[in-house]
Design a protein around this motif. Structure first.
Motif, PDB file in Angstrom:
ATOM      1  N   GLY A 105       6.760  -4.900   6.210  1.00 29.33           N
ATOM      2  CA  GLY A 105       5.620  -3.993   6.225  1.00 29.33           C
ATOM      3  C   GLY A 105       5.594  -3.198   4.937  1.00 29.33           C
ATOM      4  O   GLY A 105       6.622  -2.696   4.492  1.00 29.33           O
ATOM      5  N   MET A 121      -2.862  -4.893  -2.722  1.00 35.64           N
ATOM      6  CA  MET A 121      -3.243  -3.673  -1.992  1.00 35.64           C
ATOM      7  C   MET A 121      -4.128  -2.849  -2.914  1.00 35.64           C
ATOM      8  O   MET A 121      -3.821  -2.685  -4.094  1.00 35.64           O
ATOM      9  CB  MET A 121      -2.012  -2.854  -1.592  1.00 35.64           C
ATOM     10  CG  MET A 121      -1.146  -3.520  -0.554  1.00 35.64           C
ATOM     11  SD  MET A 121       0.269  -2.495  -0.105  1.00 35.64           S
ATOM     12  CE  MET A 121      -0.517  -1.344   1.012  1.00 35.64           C
ATOM     13  N   THR A 172      -2.614   3.413   3.671  1.00 28.58           N
ATOM     14  CA  THR A 172      -2.963   2.018   3.888  1.00 28.58           C
ATOM     15  C   THR A 172      -1.690   1.197   3.936  1.00 28.58           C
ATOM     16  O   THR A 172      -0.697   1.551   3.329  1.00 28.58           O
ATOM     17  CB  THR A 172      -3.925   1.492   2.793  1.00 28.58           C
ATOM     18  OG1 THR A 172      -4.357   0.186   3.141  1.00 28.58           O
ATOM     19  CG2 THR A 172      -3.279   1.459   1.429  1.00 28.58           C
ATOM     20  N   GLY A 173      -1.713   0.129   4.687  1.00 30.68           N
ATOM     21  CA  GLY A 173      -0.536  -0.716   4.775  1.00 30.68           C
ATOM     22  C   GLY A 173      -0.868  -2.055   5.395  1.00 30.68           C
ATOM     23  O   GLY A 173      -1.932  -2.247   5.980  1.00 30.68           O
ATOM     24  N   GLN A 174       0.077  -2.976   5.233  1.00 31.79           N
ATOM     25  CA  GLN A 174      -0.108  -4.304   5.778  1.00 31.79           C
ATOM     26  C   GLN A 174       1.240  -5.013   5.778  1.00 31.79           C
ATOM     27  O   GLN A 174       2.126  -4.678   4.988  1.00 31.79           O
ATOM     28  CB  GLN A 174      -1.099  -5.094   4.924  1.00 31.79           C
ATOM     29  CG  GLN A 174      -1.464  -6.440   5.510  1.00 31.79           C
ATOM     30  CD  GLN A 174      -2.617  -7.080   4.763  1.00 31.79           C
ATOM     31  OE1 GLN A 174      -3.437  -6.409   4.158  1.00 31.79           O
ATOM     32  NE2 GLN A 174      -2.680  -8.397   4.806  1.00 31.79           N
ATOM     33  N   ASN A 175       1.371  -6.003   6.652  1.00 28.35           N
ATOM     34  CA  ASN A 175       2.565  -6.830   6.648  1.00 28.35           C
ATOM     35  C   ASN A 175       2.453  -7.896   5.567  1.00 28.35           C
ATOM     36  O   ASN A 175       1.380  -8.455   5.341  1.00 28.35           O
ATOM     37  CB  ASN A 175       2.772  -7.508   8.004  1.00 28.35           C
ATOM     38  CG  ASN A 175       3.243  -6.537   9.051  1.00 28.35           C
ATOM     39  OD1 ASN A 175       3.836  -5.503   8.735  1.00 28.35           O
ATOM     40  ND2 ASN A 175       2.997  -6.854  10.299  1.00 28.35           N
ATOM     41  N   LEU A 189       0.654 -10.044  -1.772  1.00 25.04           N
ATOM     42  CA  LEU A 189      -0.255  -9.089  -1.140  1.00 25.04           C
ATOM     43  C   LEU A 189      -0.875  -8.174  -2.181  1.00 25.04           C
ATOM     44  O   LEU A 189      -0.173  -7.371  -2.795  1.00 25.04           O
ATOM     45  CB  LEU A 189       0.492  -8.235  -0.106  1.00 25.04           C
ATOM     46  CG  LEU A 189      -0.318  -7.103   0.520  1.00 25.04           C
ATOM     47  CD1 LEU A 189      -1.443  -7.673   1.378  1.00 25.04           C
ATOM     48  CD2 LEU A 189       0.574  -6.197   1.342  1.00 25.04           C
TER      49      LEU A 189
END
Length: 166
Positions: free
Chosen positions: A69, A110, A96-99, A108
């Motif tokens: 994460g 961002m 904000t975040g994401q795996n 990724l």
């Protein structure tokens, strides 16, 4: 009823930005509170009530072999204070975040953009803003990192302030 915040009556100042990374890796661990500062900008004299249009982008790569994460936050601090970074405050308006999964989202990107009003109690003059990214996983192993891609990151701020007195 929604309240819309504006920079009505304020004058836009020249943008301030930086694309020089302070690190190329973020250690992976379990807590979500151990982020690394990736990039920062220093604003000219900033006043309470100024409006900041803040945007950032960063590219991350997961070579660890498990889901990680990644969370991005913007922090502000009094730049001229010798202990300024210790007095940093997270801008809660933006998170904000994401795996980052090695098979699905190995790389990724961002990015975020938002407006934020400098708090009424700000009286420190020059403000520092920093992009901090945290990498966390329940599968973490000591020494694992999330790679930060050089050449892609940027933190940019447009500041709107009161016009000079006539």
């Amino acid at each position: 009823m929604a309240i819309t915040q504006t920079a009505h009556g304020k004058v836009m100042q020249p943008p301030v930005w930086c694309n020089e990374l302070e690190t190329l890796s973020i250690p992976v661990d379990l807590p979500t509170t151990t982020g690394k500062r990736l990039i920062r900008v220093i604003l000219p004299a900033t006043l309470a009530g100024d409006v900041l249009d803040i945007s950032f982008k960063v590219g991350l790569t997961n070579n660890a072999g498990y889901v990680i994460g990644a969370g991005a936050h913007i922090w502000y601090y009094p730049y001229l204070d010798p202990d300024g970074w210790a007095k940093r405050v997270q801008i809660s308006d933006m998170l904000t975040g994401q795996n980052v999964d090695t098979n699905i989202v190995h790389h990724l990107p961002m990015a975020a953009s938002f407006s934020w009003r400098v708090p009424a109690d700000w009286d420190w003059g020059r403000m520092g803003l920093a992009l901090v990214v945290d990498a966390h996983s329940t599968a973490w192993k000591p020494g694992d990192t999330l790679k930060v891609e050089s050449g892609y990151a940027q933190l940019r701020v447009h500041r709107w302030t009161d016009p000079p007195a006539a």
